[in-house]
Design an enzyme around this catalytic site. Structure first.
Site, short mmCIF file in Angstrom:
data_model
loop_
_atom_site.label_atom_id
_atom_site.label_comp_id
_atom_site.label_asym_id
_atom_site.label_seq_id
_atom_site.Cartn_x
_atom_site.Cartn_y
_atom_site.Cartn_z
N GLU A 1 17.33 -72.55 -2.78
CA GLU A 1 18.51 -73.14 -2.14
C GLU A 1 19.51 -72.07 -1.72
O GLU A 1 19.71 -71.09 -2.44
CB GLU A 1 19.15 -74.10 -3.15
CG GLU A 1 20.45 -74.71 -2.67
CD GLU A 1 21.13 -75.54 -3.74
OE1 GLU A 1 20.47 -75.89 -4.75
OE2 GLU A 1 22.32 -75.82 -3.59
N GLU B 1 19.97 -84.26 -6.27
CA GLU B 1 20.51 -83.48 -7.39
C GLU B 1 21.27 -84.42 -8.34
O GLU B 1 22.02 -85.30 -7.90
CB GLU B 1 21.47 -82.41 -6.86
CG GLU B 1 22.07 -81.53 -7.94
CD GLU B 1 23.02 -80.48 -7.36
OE1 GLU B 1 23.55 -80.70 -6.25
OE2 GLU B 1 23.23 -79.45 -8.02
N ASP C 1 18.87 -71.95 -7.12
CA ASP C 1 19.99 -71.87 -6.17
C ASP C 1 20.45 -70.42 -6.04
O ASP C 1 20.85 -69.80 -7.03
CB ASP C 1 21.13 -72.75 -6.70
CG ASP C 1 22.22 -72.99 -5.66
OD1 ASP C 1 22.26 -72.26 -4.66
OD2 ASP C 1 23.03 -73.92 -5.87
N TYR D 1 27.65 -67.26 -12.03
CA TYR D 1 27.97 -68.64 -11.69
C TYR D 1 26.70 -69.48 -11.76
O TYR D 1 25.64 -69.05 -11.32
CB TYR D 1 28.56 -68.71 -10.29
CG TYR D 1 28.92 -70.11 -9.87
CD1 TYR D 1 29.95 -70.78 -10.50
CD2 TYR D 1 28.22 -70.77 -8.86
CE1 TYR D 1 30.29 -72.07 -10.13
CE2 TYR D 1 28.55 -72.05 -8.48
CZ TYR D 1 29.58 -72.70 -9.12
OH TYR D 1 29.91 -73.98 -8.76
N GLU E 1 25.04 -77.61 1.44
CA GLU E 1 26.13 -78.28 0.70
C GLU E 1 27.51 -77.90 1.23
O GLU E 1 28.47 -78.61 0.94
CB GLU E 1 26.01 -78.01 -0.80
CG GLU E 1 26.26 -76.58 -1.20
CD GLU E 1 26.02 -76.33 -2.68
OE1 GLU E 1 25.01 -76.81 -3.22
OE2 GLU E 1 26.84 -75.64 -3.29
N ARG F 1 16.18 -77.51 -11.93
CA ARG F 1 16.71 -76.28 -11.33
C ARG F 1 16.90 -75.26 -12.45
O ARG F 1 17.45 -75.60 -13.50
CB ARG F 1 18.06 -76.59 -10.66
CG ARG F 1 18.62 -75.42 -9.89
CD ARG F 1 20.01 -75.74 -9.35
NE ARG F 1 21.03 -75.20 -10.23
CZ ARG F 1 22.28 -74.91 -9.85
NH1 ARG F 1 22.66 -75.15 -8.61
NH2 ARG F 1 23.15 -74.43 -10.70
N HIS G 1 23.03 -69.56 -4.13
CA HIS G 1 24.48 -69.59 -3.87
C HIS G 1 24.92 -68.64 -2.76
O HIS G 1 25.91 -67.93 -2.89
CB HIS G 1 25.26 -69.28 -5.16
CG HIS G 1 25.16 -70.38 -6.18
ND1 HIS G 1 25.62 -71.65 -5.96
CD2 HIS G 1 24.64 -70.39 -7.42
CE1 HIS G 1 25.38 -72.40 -7.01
NE2 HIS G 1 24.79 -71.66 -7.92
N TRP H 1 29.44 -66.23 -1.21
CA TRP H 1 28.90 -67.28 -2.06
C TRP H 1 27.58 -67.69 -1.52
O TRP H 1 27.39 -67.85 -0.35
CB TRP H 1 29.87 -68.46 -2.09
CG TRP H 1 30.75 -68.23 -3.23
CD1 TRP H 1 31.86 -67.46 -3.24
CD2 TRP H 1 30.54 -68.67 -4.54
NE1 TRP H 1 32.37 -67.43 -4.50
CE2 TRP H 1 31.57 -68.16 -5.32
CE3 TRP H 1 29.56 -69.49 -5.13
CZ2 TRP H 1 31.66 -68.42 -6.67
CZ3 TRP H 1 29.67 -69.74 -6.47
CH2 TRP H 1 30.71 -69.21 -7.24
N ARG I 1 20.71 -80.20 2.26
CA ARG I 1 21.43 -80.28 0.98
C ARG I 1 22.82 -80.90 1.12
O ARG I 1 23.68 -80.73 0.25
CB ARG I 1 21.57 -78.86 0.41
CG ARG I 1 20.35 -78.33 -0.24
CD ARG I 1 20.14 -78.93 -1.62
NE ARG I 1 21.17 -78.49 -2.55
CZ ARG I 1 21.74 -79.29 -3.44
NH1 ARG I 1 21.44 -80.55 -3.50
NH2 ARG I 1 22.66 -78.80 -4.26
#
Ligand code: KDG
Ligand code: MG
Length: 410
Positions: free
Chosen positions: A244, A347, A218, A163, A270, A151, A220, A410, A291
Site C-alpha cells: 500500500e 480495512e 503499508d 509510524y 487514502e 496487515r 505510507h 508520508w 484505498r
C-alpha cells in the site's frame, strides 16, 4: 417535495472518545435524522467550520431526498473544487442524506445501492510489533479473533519510532491518534534500513504462519519510484496481498515505473478525494486496489463513482478503515462494500472501546467478515450525553524526518 422532507437542522457534533471525531447530523422537518462522518485526522476543526459556516446555511429548507443535486450544488457550486476539506464536508452531507433516505424507505442502505452482492465483507486487521516476536504475537491475536487477512508492520532496527507500530501487541492498533498536544511528534526515517528489513519481516511471518494467510503491508508513501520497484520485487516470493501507498500519491506517473518491475499488487488512495485523482492510476491499470475512504471522497455518491470507474478496468475496492474513520464512516463503507460487484477487501482497524459509548452501531464482525446489519439507514446512532463527556483535544499525526533532519514524505 414530499411532505416533511425539508431539512430543518444541520448540526456539527465534535467529540473525542479516545480520539477526535466530527459528525454531521441532519434532521428533516418531520424529525428523521441522518448522520455523516466529517472527520479529517489532525485538521478536524477546518471541516467543522466549513460545514457550520458555509454548508449548513445552504441546506436549511432544501429537500433531503435530492442527494445528487445537493452533491452537485456543494461540489460545482463552491467554485473551489476538490481537496480533503471540501470533499470530507460533502461526504458528511451525502452520507447523512443517504441515511435519511434509507430510514424513510425502512431499509438498510445497501438495499438502496442495489442489494447485497455477497454475504459479508472480508476485512483485514492490523498486526504490528516492536520486534518480530511481538509481531508474531500480534498476528496470533488477530487470527485467534477470526481475522482472515492481516496487515503487518514492525519497528525497523535502527529507527527509533516507526509510524504504524502499536505500543501494545493486542491487535488493537493504538498508534492512532499519534499524539495529543500542541505540536506534532517527530519520528525518524531511514529508507535503506526499511527496504532491507521489510522482506525479512515477510519471510519470518511466512515461516511462522505459512503460505496461505493473506498479508498486507503499508509503505505510507515513503519510497521513491525506484525504491518502491525494488521493494515490490523483493516481496514477490512472499506473495503479499498488496503493497500500500508505496510512493507519494501526487505523482501518478511514478506508478508506471513501479509496475514495469514488479507483480506485487499495489493499493493506493487514502489521501485522494475524487475520481479525478484516480484517473491515470485506474485507466492505465497502475493499481489493483482503490484505498479511498467514503468519508474523504464525497460520500457514497463520490466513492461509488470511483469504484464504478475502477470496475471498467478490473481494479477492485480496498476501502480505508483506520480508526480516524468514525463508526458512521465505517458503516457507510460497509453498505457500499456489500453492494458493489468489484469489492476487494475492507480495512478494519478496530476502535477503542470508548468509541462505542458515543456511537452505537449495528455492524457485526464474525469469522473475518463484517456485516453492516439490517437496521433502516446506515445503522449508527449518536449518544449526545456520552459525547458530552469527551471534549475535543488538539491532536496531530506525527511528521517524519530523515536521520540528517530533512523532512520526509508520508
Ligand atoms: O489519518 C491517517 C491514517 O488514517 C492513516 O495513516 C492510517 O495509513 C493508514 C492506514 O492504512 O490505515
Ligand atoms: Mg495506509
Amino acid at each position: 417535495m414530499t411532505a416533511g422532507t425539508r431539512i430543518r437542522s444541520v448540526e456539527v457534533l465534535i467529540s473525542s472518545p479516545s480520539r477526535n471525531f466530527v459528525t454531521l447530523r441532519i434532521t428533516t422537518e418531520d424529525g428523521v435524522t441522518g448522520l455523516g462522518d466529517a472527520t479529517l485526522n489532525g485538521r478536524e476543526l477546518s471541516v467543522a467550520s466549513y460545514l457550520r459556516d458555509h454548508v449548513a446555511p445552504l441546506l436549511i429548507g432544501t429537500d433531503a431526498h435530492r442527494i445528487e443535486d445537493t452533491w452537485q450544488l456543494l461540489y460545482r457550486g463552491a467554485y473551489w473544487r476538490r481537496g480533503p476539506v471540501t470533499m470530507t464536508a460533502i461526504a458528511a452531507v451525502d452520507v447523512a442524506l443517504w441515511d435519511i433516505k434509507a430510514k424513510r424507505a425502512g431499509m438498510p442502505l445497501y438495499q438502496l445501492l442495489g442489494g447485497a452482492s455477497r454475504e459479508g465483507v472480508l476485512v483485514y486487521g492490523h498486526a504490528s510489533g516492536r520486534d518480530l516476536a511481538a509481531l508474531h504475537d500480534s498476528v496470533r491475536t488477530l487470527t485467534s479473533a477470526g481475522f482472515q487477512a492481516i496487515r503487518i508492520q514492525a519497528a525497523v532496527p535502527g529507527i527509533t519510532t516507526v509510524y504504524g507500530v502499536s505500543k501494545v501487541s493486542t491487535g488493537r492498533s493504538s498508534y492512532e491518534p499519534a499524539g495529543r498536544g500542541a505540536l506534532a511528534v517527530e519520528s525518524g526515517w531511514d529508507t535503506d534500513r526499511y527496504l532491507r528489513f521489510v522482506p525479512e519481516m515477510f519471510a519470518s511471518v511466512r515461516e511462522e504462519f505459512g503460505a496461505e494467510l493473506p498479508l498486507l503491508h503499508d509503505g505510507h508513501h515513503r519510497m521513491t519510484p525506484i525504491q518502491a520497484a525494488r521493494l515490490g520485487k523483493d516481496l514477490e516470493p512472499y506473495r503479499p496481498f498488496w503493497l500500500e501507498d508505496c510512493t507519494p500519491a501526487e505523482n501518478q506517473e511514478a506508478l508506471r515505473l513501479v509496475r514495469q518491475h514488479t507483480t506485487t499488487p499495489l493499493a493506493i488512495g487514502e489521501v485522494m478525494n475524487t475520481v479525478w485523482d484516480f484517473q491515470t492510476l485506474i485507466r492505465e491499470q497502475l493499481i489493483d486496489y482503490v484505498r479511498a475512504s467514503v468519508a474523504h471522497t464525497g460520500g457514497i455518491t463520490g466513492l461509488r463513482r470511483i469504484f464504478d470507474y475502477a470496475a471498467l478496468y478490473g481494479v477492485r475496492s480496498g476501502s480505508h478503515g483506520a480508526t480516524d474513520i468514525s463508526p458512521v464512516g465505517m458503516a457507510a463503507a460497509l453498505h457500499l462494500d456489500l453492494a458493489i460487484n468489484n469489492f476487494g477487501i475492507q480495512e478494519y482497524m478496530q476502535h477503542d472501546p470508548l468509541v462505542a459509548e458515543v456511537f452505537h452501531s449495528a455492524y457485526t464482525f464474525e469469522g473475518g467478515y463484517l456485516h453492516p446489519g439490517d437496521e433502516p439507514g446506515i445503522g449508527v446512532s449518536y449518544d449526545d450525553d456520552a459525547a458530552a463527556r469527551f471534549a475535543y483535544e488538539p491532536a496531530y499525526l506525527p511528521v517524519a524526518r530523515r536521520v540528517d533532519g530533512t523532512m520526509h514524505d508520508w
